[in-house]
Design a protein around this motif. Structure first.
Motif, mmCIF file in Angstrom:
data_model
loop_
_atom_site.group_PDB
_atom_site.id
_atom_site.type_symbol
_atom_site.label_atom_id
_atom_site.label_comp_id
_atom_site.label_asym_id
_atom_site.label_seq_id
_atom_site.Cartn_x
_atom_site.Cartn_y
_atom_site.Cartn_z
ATOM 1 N N CYS A 190 -19.895 50.269 6.152
ATOM 2 C CA CYS A 190 -20.314 50.344 4.751
ATOM 3 C C CYS A 190 -20.846 48.984 4.294
ATOM 4 N N TYR A 191 -22.067 48.980 3.806
ATOM 5 C CA TYR A 191 -22.696 47.745 3.335
ATOM 6 C C TYR A 191 -22.890 47.751 1.817
ATOM 7 N N LEU A 192 -22.176 48.604 1.113
ATOM 8 C CA LEU A 192 -22.298 48.667 -0.335
ATOM 9 C C LEU A 192 -21.616 47.457 -0.970
ATOM 10 N N ARG A 193 -22.191 47.014 -2.057
ATOM 11 C CA ARG A 193 -21.635 45.858 -2.770
ATOM 12 C C ARG A 193 -20.499 46.273 -3.703
ATOM 13 N N ASP A 194 -20.715 47.354 -4.427
ATOM 14 C CA ASP A 194 -19.716 47.901 -5.351
ATOM 15 C C ASP A 194 -19.528 49.375 -5.012
ATOM 16 N N TRP A 195 -18.282 49.817 -4.941
ATOM 17 C CA TRP A 195 -18.042 51.181 -4.500
ATOM 18 C C TRP A 195 -16.740 51.726 -5.092
ATOM 19 N N GLU A 196 -16.581 53.031 -4.940
ATOM 20 C CA GLU A 196 -15.369 53.720 -5.384
ATOM 21 C C GLU A 196 -15.034 54.816 -4.373
ATOM 22 N N MET A 197 -13.825 54.786 -3.862
ATOM 23 C CA MET A 197 -13.356 55.800 -2.916
ATOM 24 C C MET A 197 -12.338 56.700 -3.612
ATOM 25 N N GLN A 198 -12.661 58.000 -3.694
ATOM 26 C CA GLN A 198 -11.743 58.983 -4.277
ATOM 27 C C GLN A 198 -11.074 59.760 -3.150
ATOM 28 N N VAL A 199 -9.753 59.766 -3.168
ATOM 29 C CA VAL A 199 -8.955 60.379 -2.111
ATOM 30 C C VAL A 199 -8.181 61.560 -2.686
ATOM 31 N N HIS A 200 -8.431 62.737 -2.130
ATOM 32 C CA HIS A 200 -7.697 63.946 -2.491
ATOM 33 C C HIS A 200 -6.728 64.225 -1.345
ATOM 34 N N PHE A 201 -5.427 64.181 -1.610
ATOM 35 C CA PHE A 201 -4.433 64.245 -0.532
ATOM 36 C C PHE A 201 -3.245 65.110 -0.944
ATOM 37 N N LYS A 202 -2.427 65.409 0.059
ATOM 38 C CA LYS A 202 -1.195 66.157 -0.193
ATOM 39 C C LYS A 202 -0.139 65.716 0.817
ATOM 40 N N ILE A 203 1.054 65.396 0.319
ATOM 41 C CA ILE A 203 2.190 65.031 1.164
ATOM 42 C C ILE A 203 3.308 66.035 0.888
ATOM 43 N N HIS A 204 3.767 66.692 1.942
ATOM 44 C CA HIS A 204 4.811 67.711 1.739
ATOM 45 C C HIS A 204 5.588 67.901 3.033
ATOM 46 N N GLY A 205 6.801 68.376 2.889
ATOM 47 C CA GLY A 205 7.630 68.596 4.067
ATOM 48 C C GLY A 205 8.996 69.134 3.698
ATOM 49 N N GLN A 206 9.811 69.343 4.730
ATOM 50 C CA GLN A 206 11.134 69.937 4.550
ATOM 51 C C GLN A 206 12.192 68.910 4.148
ATOM 52 N N GLY A 207 11.936 67.639 4.389
ATOM 53 C CA GLY A 207 12.930 66.612 4.110
ATOM 54 C C GLY A 207 13.215 66.455 2.631
ATOM 55 N N LYS A 208 14.477 66.133 2.319
ATOM 56 C CA LYS A 208 14.864 65.875 0.943
ATOM 57 C C LYS A 208 14.417 64.465 0.558
ATOM 58 N N LYS A 209 14.649 64.089 -0.716
ATOM 59 C CA LYS A 209 14.231 62.779 -1.219
ATOM 60 C C LYS A 209 14.834 61.671 -0.373
ATOM 61 N N ASN A 210 13.978 60.723 0.022
ATOM 62 C CA ASN A 210 14.345 59.571 0.849
ATOM 63 C C ASN A 210 14.827 59.975 2.245
ATOM 64 N N LEU A 211 14.556 61.221 2.623
ATOM 65 C CA LEU A 211 14.792 61.663 3.997
ATOM 66 C C LEU A 211 13.484 62.206 4.561
ATOM 67 N N ASN A 212 12.437 61.472 4.283
ATOM 68 C CA ASN A 212 11.098 61.857 4.709
ATOM 69 C C ASN A 212 10.320 60.570 4.977
ATOM 70 N N GLY A 213 9.232 60.683 5.708
ATOM 71 C CA GLY A 213 8.463 59.467 5.976
ATOM 72 C C GLY A 213 7.254 59.753 6.852
ATOM 73 N N ASP A 214 6.414 58.715 6.994
ATOM 74 C CA ASP A 214 6.595 57.416 6.341
ATOM 75 C C ASP A 214 5.557 57.184 5.239
ATOM 76 N N GLY A 215 4.524 58.011 5.205
ATOM 77 C CA GLY A 215 3.434 57.825 4.271
ATOM 78 C C GLY A 215 2.108 57.677 4.994
ATOM 79 N N PHE A 216 1.075 57.251 4.261
ATOM 80 C CA PHE A 216 -0.234 57.070 4.889
ATOM 81 C C PHE A 216 -0.954 55.886 4.244
ATOM 82 N N ALA A 217 -2.019 55.432 4.890
ATOM 83 C CA ALA A 217 -2.796 54.286 4.424
ATOM 84 C C ALA A 217 -4.267 54.645 4.339
ATOM 85 N N ILE A 218 -4.951 54.024 3.383
ATOM 86 C CA ILE A 218 -6.408 54.089 3.301
ATOM 87 C C ILE A 218 -6.926 52.696 3.635
#
Length: 340
Positions: free
Chosen positions: A85-113
């Motif tokens: 990407c050679y753009l000087r000014d840009w905007e990245m819009q991310v449409h995502f979903k995180i879901h699973g069987q684990g309860k709160k704080n018993l899930n992981g680890d996440g994702f990165a952009i």
């Protein structure tokens, strides 16, 4: 009628005066860049011969989303844009979903952009390499540091505790290491809590880079409203880097799904001073930010300065030798006098 005409004329003058007196709003135009965007039906994604995006690891193309990792332990996946990407000014819009069987704080680890110099390089930072060059925005769903504090029977002070899931950003010049045990706290530019797991409505994140200012906003409440998360001025990112997203699971897991990545070119007006300030850079850096390894490099010494340092050093050495000889001769003379 004459009075009504005078009233309308006065109102028109008032509107003109208000427009002239109002501050000039920054004009921004958006253009979707398809070569840097990813959306359904994901045609050609992962194809060796065609397509603009590569798959890595356990990432899979489904009909409604791209699954970076399934809700299974020890999985790693990523999708990377093939076009720099050679753009000087840009905007990245991310449409995502995180879901699973684990309860709160018993899930992981996440994702990165990512917006980084290197692509398709697996590693320990949400499935991608550490000591990267560029920008990483992390949607972290497991509080590693908090769990370690609990295991040591220690507590945070109220001002230091972060509530997870947590979104943070990091700019790296290649010398910094992401501290996984502390959830990236030592190198974090900013962040916010974002309850994004197991929601029945759409969740969005937007990364905007305009005039050396990095902002991250979220729309996770189902209200179609952006909420501020991160705002950092003085961020200098080189052009020609790659966009990507990655995820990893360990002993805990989740489904990490990317529904779309849409990159927009932003066209903004700049003053001559802004043009000079925003000249192209070749190494990621954040102005006025003191992080380990992010200090500005010392300027190389000029030839004149080096000559003067060597010259005066030699003069000092010669002076010391002369003083030493004089003192030694005096001592010898006094010794002879004492002998006779």
């Amino acid at each position: 009628m004459a009075a009504a005409g005078r009233w309308r004329a006065g109102l028109a003058l008032l509107v003109v005066a208000l427009r002239l007196g109002a501050p000039r709003a920054e004009q921004t135009e958006e253009h979707l860049k398809r070569e840097h965007s990813l959306s359904k039906p994901y045609q050609g994604v992962g194809s060796a011969s065609s397509g603009l995006w590569d798959l890595q690891g356990n990432a899979m193309v489904m009909t409604q989303y791209i699954r970076l990792t399934p809700d299974v332990q020890s999985k790693r996946g990523a999708v990377w844009n093939r076009v720099p990407c050679y753009l000087r000014d840009w905007e990245m819009q991310v449409h995502f979903k995180i879901h699973g069987q684990g309860k709160k704080n018993l899930n992981g680890d996440g994702f990165a952009i990512w917006y980084t110099k290197d692509r398709m390089q697996p590693g320990p930072v949400f499935g991608s390499k550490d000591n990267f060059l560029g920008l990483g925005v992390f949607v972290d769903t497991y509080p590693n540091e908090e769990k370690q504090q609990e295991a040591q029977k220690r507590r945070y002070s109220p001002g230091n505790q972060r509530v997870f899931p947590y979104i943070s950003a990091m700019v790296n010049n290649g010398s910094l290491t992401y501290d996984h045990d502390r959830d990236g706290r030592p190198t974090e530019l900013g962040g916010c809590t974002a309850m994004v797991r197991n929601l029945n409505h759409d969740t969005f994140l937007v990364i905007r880079y305009v005039k050396r200012r990095l902002t991250v906003m979220i729309d996770i409440d189902g209200k179609h409203e952006w909420r501020d998360c991160i705002d950092v001025p003085g961020v200098r990112l080189p052009r020609g880097y790659y966009f990507g997203t990655s995820s990893v699971t360990g002993d805990l897991s989740d489904n990490h799904d990317i529904i779309s990545l849409k990159l927009y070119q932003l066209t903004v007006e700049r003053t001559p001073e802004e043009e000079k300030r925003d000249r192209e850079v070749f190494l990621p850096v954040v102005d006025n930010l003191k992080l380990p390894g992010m200090e500005a490099p010392l300027e190389p010494m000029s030839g004149l300065a080096l000559f003067l340092i060597v010259f005066f050093s030699l003069v000092a050495v010669v002076f010391a030798v002369v003083i030493g000889v004089i003192v030694y001769n005096k001592w010898q003379e006094q010794s002879r006098k004492h002998f006779y």
